[in-house]
Design an enzyme around this catalytic site. Structure first.
Site, mmCIF file in Angstrom:
data_model
loop_
_atom_site.group_PDB
_atom_site.id
_atom_site.type_symbol
_atom_site.label_atom_id
_atom_site.label_comp_id
_atom_site.label_asym_id
_atom_site.label_seq_id
_atom_site.Cartn_x
_atom_site.Cartn_y
_atom_site.Cartn_z
ATOM 1 N N THR A 201 0.816 -1.222 0.000
ATOM 2 C CA THR A 201 0.000 0.000 0.000
ATOM 3 C C THR A 201 0.849 1.271 0.000
ATOM 4 O O THR A 201 0.305 2.371 0.130
ATOM 5 C CB THR A 201 -0.957 0.017 1.219
ATOM 6 O OG1 THR A 201 -0.190 -0.188 2.413
ATOM 7 C CG2 THR A 201 -2.000 -1.060 1.107
ATOM 8 N N TYR B 223 1.419 1.874 -8.425
ATOM 9 C CA TYR B 223 0.522 1.222 -7.463
ATOM 10 C C TYR B 223 -0.829 0.916 -8.119
ATOM 11 O O TYR B 223 -1.336 -0.210 -8.035
ATOM 12 C CB TYR B 223 0.344 2.127 -6.237
ATOM 13 C CG TYR B 223 -0.763 1.707 -5.299
ATOM 14 C CD1 TYR B 223 -0.601 0.630 -4.435
ATOM 15 C CD2 TYR B 223 -1.974 2.394 -5.260
ATOM 16 C CE1 TYR B 223 -1.619 0.239 -3.565
ATOM 17 C CE2 TYR B 223 -2.998 2.025 -4.392
ATOM 18 C CZ TYR B 223 -2.820 0.952 -3.549
ATOM 19 O OH TYR B 223 -3.828 0.573 -2.695
#
Ligand SMILES: NC(=O)c1ccc[n+]([C@@H]2O[C@H](COP(=O)([O-])OP(=O)(O)OC[C@H]3O[C@@H](n4cnc5c(N)ncnc54)[C@H](OP(=O)(O)O)[C@@H]3O)[C@@H](O)[C@H]2O)c1
Length: 281
Positions: free
Chosen positions: A71, A130
């Site tokens: 994350t 990401y």
């Protein structure tokens, strides 16, 4: 007359495996599924970049809640392969357990050029490494999966914007916060309850947008945090360009669902109050 429940997902105690159990959503899901037989695994129990350990009970597994993820949005720019090992291969390894799966994705699969809420049928176009790994992770989940896209998560535990603001608010008179990104700050406890709803109501598998009602910028969220927590700290509104972070973030990433029966979460400010109350409790 009592009805039988042939589907174990709708019956009483189910065997539920949670990955990323030490994270903020993993923790909230442990609470939401406390009535079930929960097997909560941290990275030390199962590094999801590898297939599940042979010792893991698979035959009687009713549900996998896969929250383990890379994350670190900025860190993924420097090590996209490391991020993909967790966010893509990790999902494939969770799906390989062959139990119904809930896996989580992000508003960062969108580039943020829209100015009305993103719904499930909007085409993704991630601007960051990401976001790209999470989008590929969605595809790795297979067909027996609920793929829940959420946004701007905060919870009682773990690293998140709320915790950072509370710490900085204690140390400083003023914090600089970006005011040109708009999204839905979502309380992990409210998301976990909605995940239960998806599973318990046996809503169809596939993609679901599940984020708090309402929307705001990070600066507005910071101001609300200080108000709700009673912290004296000014918020200086800055632009994303001033922050110079490695990964681009969408300027607008409000998520809503267009699917019938989709869970509706409380307003983000209610989530903020609930989270602070739980922290104080
Ligand atoms: N946070 C957000 O704002 C946000 C927004 C949208 C969507 N999401 C998605 O929501 C889900 C849950 O996020 P979260 O905020 O709960 O994340 P989090 O608090 O960062 O928790 C992620 C957990 O995954 C674990 N993990 C990382 N790499 C692992 C590996 N190789 N093997 C096993 N476990 C590993 C971490 O363990 P360590 O502590 O050991 O690293 C951590 O406990 C993720 O899919 C995320 O992409 C998050």
């Amino acid at each position: 007359m009592e009805h039988e429940h042939p589907d174990p997902l709708r019956a009483g105690r189910r065997r539920v495996l949670i990955t990323g159990a030490g994270g903020q959503l993993g923790s909230a899901l442990q609470q939401a599924f406390a009535g079930d037989d929960v097997l909560a695994l941290t990275r030390a129990d199962w590094d999801v970049t590898h297939p599940a350990p042979a010792t893991l009970p698979r035959d009687d597994l009713h549900l996998v809640l896969h929250t383990a993820a890379w994350t670190d949005v900025d860190g993924a720019e420097a090590d996209p392969q490391g991020a993909a090992a967790v966010n893509v291969a990790g999902v494939a390894h969770a799906a390989a357990l062959k139990a119904p799966l809930v896996t989580f994705s992000t508003d960062y699969v969108f580039d943020g050029r829209k100015r009305s809420p993103y719904v499930e049928s909007d085409g993704p176009s991630p601007a960051s490494a990401y976001g790209r790994t999470k989008l590929h992770g969605e595809a790795a989940a297979g067909h027996d999966a609920w793929v829940v896209r959420t946004s701007w998560l905060f919870g009682v535990t773990g690293h998140n914007f709320l915790g950072t603001m509370l710490r900085l608010g204690d140390e400083r008179d003023e914090v600089a916060v970006v005011d040109d990104q708009r999204g839905c700050p979502t309380f992990a406890g409210h998301l976990a309850a909605a995940v239960r709803e998806l599973v318990d109501d046996d809503l169809p598998k596939g993609l679901w947008h599940v984020a708090a009602s309402g929307d705001c910028t990070w600066a507005e969220f910071a101001e609300a945090i200080f108000e709700e927590a009673g912290v004296e700290c000014r918020v200086r509104r800055i632009s994303s360009a001033e922050l110079e972070r490695p990964a681009p973030r969408p300027a607008y990433s409000v998520l809503r669902s267009e699917r019938p029966g989709a869970p509706v979460l409380p307003h983000w400010r209610e989530g903020l109050r609930a989270c602070i109350a739980e922290m104080d409790g």
